[in-house]
Design a protein around this motif. Structure first.
Motif, PDB file in Angstrom:
ATOM      1  N   ALA A 234       0.814  -1.210   0.000  1.00  0.00           N
ATOM      2  CA  ALA A 234       0.000   0.000   0.000  1.00  0.00           C
ATOM      3  C   ALA A 234       0.850   1.264   0.000  1.00  0.00           C
ATOM      4  CB  ALA A 234      -0.935   0.001   1.206  1.00  0.00           C
ATOM      5  N   THR A 235       1.970   1.233   0.693  1.00  0.00           N
ATOM      6  CA  THR A 235       2.880   2.374   0.721  1.00  0.00           C
ATOM      7  C   THR A 235       4.256   1.886   1.151  1.00  0.00           C
ATOM      8  OG1 THR A 235       3.138   4.656   1.525  1.00  0.00           O
ATOM      9  CG2 THR A 235       2.455   3.019   3.135  1.00  0.00           C
ATOM     10  N   MET A 236       5.278   2.651   0.811  1.00  0.00           N
ATOM     11  CA  MET A 236       6.636   2.299   1.219  1.00  0.00           C
ATOM     12  C   MET A 236       7.142   3.179   2.341  1.00  0.00           C
ATOM     13  SD  MET A 236       7.768  -0.356  -0.432  1.00  0.00           S
ATOM     14  CE  MET A 236       9.563  -0.288  -0.247  1.00  0.00           C
ATOM     15  N   GLU A 237       6.770   4.448   2.313  1.00  0.00           N
ATOM     16  CA  GLU A 237       7.257   5.397   3.321  1.00  0.00           C
ATOM     17  C   GLU A 237       6.167   6.379   3.682  1.00  0.00           C
ATOM     18  OE1 GLU A 237      11.869   6.445   3.194  1.00  0.00           O
ATOM     19  OE2 GLU A 237      10.852   7.091   1.387  1.00  0.00           O
ATOM     20  N   ASP A 238       6.226   6.869   4.894  1.00  0.00           N
ATOM     21  CA  ASP A 238       5.399   7.993   5.309  1.00  0.00           C
ATOM     22  C   ASP A 238       5.630   9.144   4.330  1.00  0.00           C
ATOM     23  OD1 ASP A 238       4.480  10.389   6.595  1.00  0.00           O
ATOM     24  OD2 ASP A 238       4.690   9.432   8.549  1.00  0.00           O
ATOM     25  N   GLU A 239       4.539   9.741   3.852  1.00  0.00           N
ATOM     26  CA  GLU A 239       4.663  10.834   2.885  1.00  0.00           C
ATOM     27  C   GLU A 239       5.545  11.972   3.386  1.00  0.00           C
ATOM     28  OE1 GLU A 239       1.927   9.354   3.770  1.00  0.00           O
ATOM     29  OE2 GLU A 239       0.649   8.885   2.049  1.00  0.00           O
ATOM     30  N   ARG A 240       5.592  12.157   4.703  1.00  0.00           N
ATOM     31  CA  ARG A 240       6.356  13.270   5.282  1.00  0.00           C
ATOM     32  C   ARG A 240       7.853  13.050   5.184  1.00  0.00           C
ATOM     33  NH1 ARG A 240       3.365  13.036  10.977  1.00  0.00           N
ATOM     34  NH2 ARG A 240       3.749  10.836  10.453  1.00  0.00           N
ATOM     35  N   THR A 241       8.288  11.804   4.993  1.00  0.00           N
ATOM     36  CA  THR A 241       9.718  11.527   4.906  1.00  0.00           C
ATOM     37  C   THR A 241      10.185  11.282   3.474  1.00  0.00           C
ATOM     38  OG1 THR A 241       9.453   9.126   5.198  1.00  0.00           O
ATOM     39  CG2 THR A 241       9.634  10.478   7.197  1.00  0.00           C
ATOM     40  N   GLN A 242       9.278  11.355   2.517  1.00  0.00           N
ATOM     41  CA  GLN A 242       9.650  11.095   1.136  1.00  0.00           C
ATOM     42  C   GLN A 242      10.447  12.262   0.547  1.00  0.00           C
ATOM     43  OE1 GLN A 242       6.230   9.935  -1.191  1.00  0.00           O
ATOM     44  NE2 GLN A 242       5.620   8.372   0.287  1.00  0.00           N
ATOM     45  N   HIS A 243      11.260  11.948  -0.460  1.00  0.00           N
ATOM     46  CA  HIS A 243      12.027  12.968  -1.153  1.00  0.00           C
ATOM     47  C   HIS A 243      11.065  13.989  -1.761  1.00  0.00           C
ATOM     48  CE1 HIS A 243      14.696  14.854  -4.087  1.00  0.00           C
ATOM     49  NE2 HIS A 243      15.716  14.290  -3.454  1.00  0.00           N
TER      50      HIS A 243
ATOM     51  N   VAL B 111      10.920  15.745  -4.378  1.00  0.00           N
ATOM     52  CA  VAL B 111      10.604  15.673  -5.803  1.00  0.00           C
ATOM     53  C   VAL B 111      10.233  14.254  -6.228  1.00  0.00           C
ATOM     54  CG1 VAL B 111      12.025  17.665  -6.411  1.00  0.00           C
ATOM     55  CG2 VAL B 111      13.038  15.368  -6.489  1.00  0.00           C
ATOM     56  N   PHE B 112      10.067  13.343  -5.272  1.00  0.00           N
ATOM     57  CA  PHE B 112       9.682  11.964  -5.586  1.00  0.00           C
ATOM     58  C   PHE B 112       8.629  11.534  -4.577  1.00  0.00           C
ATOM     59  CE2 PHE B 112       9.866   7.485  -6.361  1.00  0.00           C
ATOM     60  CZ  PHE B 112      10.324   7.360  -7.660  1.00  0.00           C
ATOM     61  N   GLN B 113       7.433  12.075  -4.731  1.00  0.00           N
ATOM     62  CA  GLN B 113       6.335  11.796  -3.819  1.00  0.00           C
ATOM     63  C   GLN B 113       5.455  10.678  -4.383  1.00  0.00           C
ATOM     64  OE1 GLN B 113       5.427  13.703  -0.711  1.00  0.00           O
ATOM     65  NE2 GLN B 113       7.633  13.988  -0.955  1.00  0.00           N
ATOM     66  N   VAL B 114       5.282   9.609  -3.624  1.00  0.00           N
ATOM     67  CA  VAL B 114       4.448   8.482  -4.048  1.00  0.00           C
ATOM     68  C   VAL B 114       3.340   8.309  -3.011  1.00  0.00           C
ATOM     69  CG1 VAL B 114       4.381   6.038  -4.646  1.00  0.00           C
ATOM     70  CG2 VAL B 114       6.446   7.377  -5.125  1.00  0.00           C
ATOM     71  N   PRO B 115       2.106   8.691  -3.341  1.00  0.00           N
ATOM     72  CA  PRO B 115       1.025   8.583  -2.358  1.00  0.00           C
ATOM     73  C   PRO B 115       0.651   7.140  -2.081  1.00  0.00           C
ATOM     74  CG  PRO B 115       0.160   9.243  -4.497  1.00  0.00           C
ATOM     75  CD  PRO B 115       1.658   9.262  -4.623  1.00  0.00           C
ATOM     76  N   SER B 116       0.003   6.918  -0.952  1.00  0.00           N
ATOM     77  CA  SER B 116      -0.495   5.588  -0.611  1.00  0.00           C
ATOM     78  C   SER B 116      -1.531   5.140  -1.641  1.00  0.00           C
ATOM     79  CB  SER B 116      -1.127   5.595   0.782  1.00  0.00           C
ATOM     80  OG  SER B 116      -0.165   5.866   1.773  1.00  0.00           O
ATOM     81  N   VAL B 117      -1.573   3.848  -1.880  1.00  0.00           N
ATOM     82  CA  VAL B 117      -2.505   3.286  -2.852  1.00  0.00           C
ATOM     83  C   VAL B 117      -3.926   3.357  -2.305  1.00  0.00           C
ATOM     84  CG1 VAL B 117      -3.136   1.189  -4.118  1.00  0.00           C
ATOM     85  CG2 VAL B 117      -0.717   1.755  -3.742  1.00  0.00           C
TER      86      VAL B 117
ATOM     87  N   ALA C  90      -0.506  -1.485   5.174  1.00  0.00           N
ATOM     88  CA  ALA C  90      -1.832  -0.933   4.897  1.00  0.00           C
ATOM     89  C   ALA C  90      -2.210   0.218   5.816  1.00  0.00           C
ATOM     90  CB  ALA C  90      -2.881  -2.039   5.030  1.00  0.00           C
ATOM     91  N   PHE C  91      -1.669   0.244   7.036  1.00  0.00           N
ATOM     92  CA  PHE C  91      -2.299   1.037   8.076  1.00  0.00           C
ATOM     93  C   PHE C  91      -1.810   2.480   8.184  1.00  0.00           C
ATOM     94  CE2 PHE C  91      -2.894  -3.431   9.290  1.00  0.00           C
ATOM     95  CZ  PHE C  91      -4.287  -3.447   9.215  1.00  0.00           C
ATOM     96  N   ARG C  92      -1.124   2.959   7.171  1.00  0.00           N
ATOM     97  CA  ARG C  92      -0.908   4.406   7.080  1.00  0.00           C
ATOM     98  C   ARG C  92      -2.215   5.110   6.748  1.00  0.00           C
ATOM     99  NH1 ARG C  92       1.529   7.938   8.979  1.00  0.00           N
ATOM    100  NH2 ARG C  92       1.344   9.262   7.128  1.00  0.00           N
TER     101      ARG C  92
ATOM    102  N   GLY D 286       5.061  -8.797  10.021  1.00  0.00           N
ATOM    103  CA  GLY D 286       5.806  -8.169   8.931  1.00  0.00           C
ATOM    104  C   GLY D 286       6.570  -6.985   9.466  1.00  0.00           C
ATOM    105  N   SER D 287       7.842  -6.867   9.105  1.00  0.00           N
ATOM    106  CA  SER D 287       8.677  -5.808   9.680  1.00  0.00           C
ATOM    107  C   SER D 287       8.898  -4.631   8.730  1.00  0.00           C
ATOM    108  CB  SER D 287      10.037  -6.382  10.082  1.00  0.00           C
ATOM    109  OG  SER D 287      10.779  -6.751   8.927  1.00  0.00           O
ATOM    110  N   HIS D 288       8.782  -4.870   7.412  1.00  0.00           N
ATOM    111  CA  HIS D 288       9.158  -3.879   6.396  1.00  0.00           C
ATOM    112  C   HIS D 288      10.651  -3.535   6.488  1.00  0.00           C
ATOM    113  CE1 HIS D 288       8.590  -1.056   3.239  1.00  0.00           C
ATOM    114  NE2 HIS D 288       8.404   0.031   3.975  1.00  0.00           N
ATOM    115  N   ALA D 289      11.440  -4.532   6.898  1.00  0.00           N
ATOM    116  CA  ALA D 289      12.900  -4.359   6.903  1.00  0.00           C
ATOM    117  C   ALA D 289      13.405  -4.373   5.453  1.00  0.00           C
ATOM    118  CB  ALA D 289      13.548  -5.501   7.679  1.00  0.00           C
ATOM    119  N   PRO D 290      14.429  -3.582   5.139  1.00  0.00           N
ATOM    120  CA  PRO D 290      15.243  -2.768   6.041  1.00  0.00           C
ATOM    121  C   PRO D 290      14.801  -1.308   6.159  1.00  0.00           C
ATOM    122  CG  PRO D 290      16.286  -2.875   3.917  1.00  0.00           C
ATOM    123  CD  PRO D 290      15.030  -3.682   3.801  1.00  0.00           C
TER     124      PRO D 290
END
Length: 259
Positions: free
Chosen positions: A131-140, A142-148, A170-172, A216-220
């Protein structure tokens, strides 16, 4: 413990352990992980999906066979996605595939996405949807990928009852009530990497059957220790914790269709 949400490979925005497999596998084992369902971070960016999956299979086999269990990339926007799916099932004999709609630029109403779900189910493959890889607030910036947007999933799951779908991170955005409705639509599981708050695991188990929750850890990108601590701080009974630790994942891989 079975960690259903691990990735390997380079991450362009910061240095991660995923590029150093010896360090990553050591950290997993140090935290009691005996099996890690592993996708490729290369798969988010590289259009040569066949090459990505070949490297993933080789890395898992050579680095930690039995520990790192590869889940292949398939991108339904690309013209050769059906061949990539075939190779995942027939050549590499993966347990499943991992999808990244946000990074691959499609929404869940794409006709090819539904076809991919259908063909994956027919081949007995588990489908992991990120659903997402990173919190939107920590994304680059110029490379913003919103949650699905996961809204279309319930209808799709109902239409394909043999599909085994795992929603990662999922839970963002997804509420626990929405997760319960989605789980009721068919064979849907959730990992706990982005489940935050005091005993939110217990709250999730009150909305979703405990048999549908996976470690699920979402490591690394996230610390393995964070996911493990969620199992330690919960007030859930021991038998339910054991389901989440490993039994649910074992059952999911054992049977083409789960209860």
């Amino acid at each position: 413990m079975i960690d259903t949400n691990v990735s390997i490979g380079p991450w362009p925005f910061r240095k991660l352990e995923g590029t150093d497999l010896a360090r990553l596998t050591a950290r997993l084992q140090r935290n009691g992980i005996t099996q890690a369902w592993t996708g490729s971070l290369e798969g988010l960016f590289d259009r040569d999906v066949a090459g990505v999956n070949e490297r993933l299979a080789t890395a898992c086999r050579q680095t930690a066979p039995g520990l790192l269990v590869p889940f292949g990339t398939v991108n339904p926007v690309l013209p050769a996605w059906q061949e990539d799916l075939r190779r995942c099932a027939e050549i590499h004999q993966f347990h499943g595939i991992r999808l990244h709609p946000g990074f691959h630029g499609y929404d869940l109403g794409l006709p090819a996405f539904e076809q991919l779900l259908k063909e994956s189910a027919e081949r007995g493959l588990i489908v992991q949807l990120v659903a997402t890889m990173e919190d939107e607030r920590t994304q680059h910036p110029v490379f913003q990928v919103p949650s699905v947007n996961l809204t279309p999933l319930a209808a799709l799951v109902k239409q394909h009852p043999s599909l085994r779908l795992v929603v990662l991170n999922a839970f963002r955005k997804l509420s626990l009530e929405e997760a319960g409705k989605l789980a009721a639509a068919g064979q849907v599981w959730f990992d706990i990497a982005m489940l935050e708050g005091v005993d939110r695991l217990g709250a999730l188990a009150s909305k979703v059957s405990p048999q549908r929750i996976l470690l699920g850890s979402h490591a690394p990108l996230f610390y393995v220790e964070s996911a493990v601590l969620k199992l330690q701080e919960t007030t859930l009974p021991t038998q339910i914790i054991e389901l989440i630790r490993q039994t649910n994942a074992q059952e999911l891989t054992r049977f083409p269709t789960a209860n």
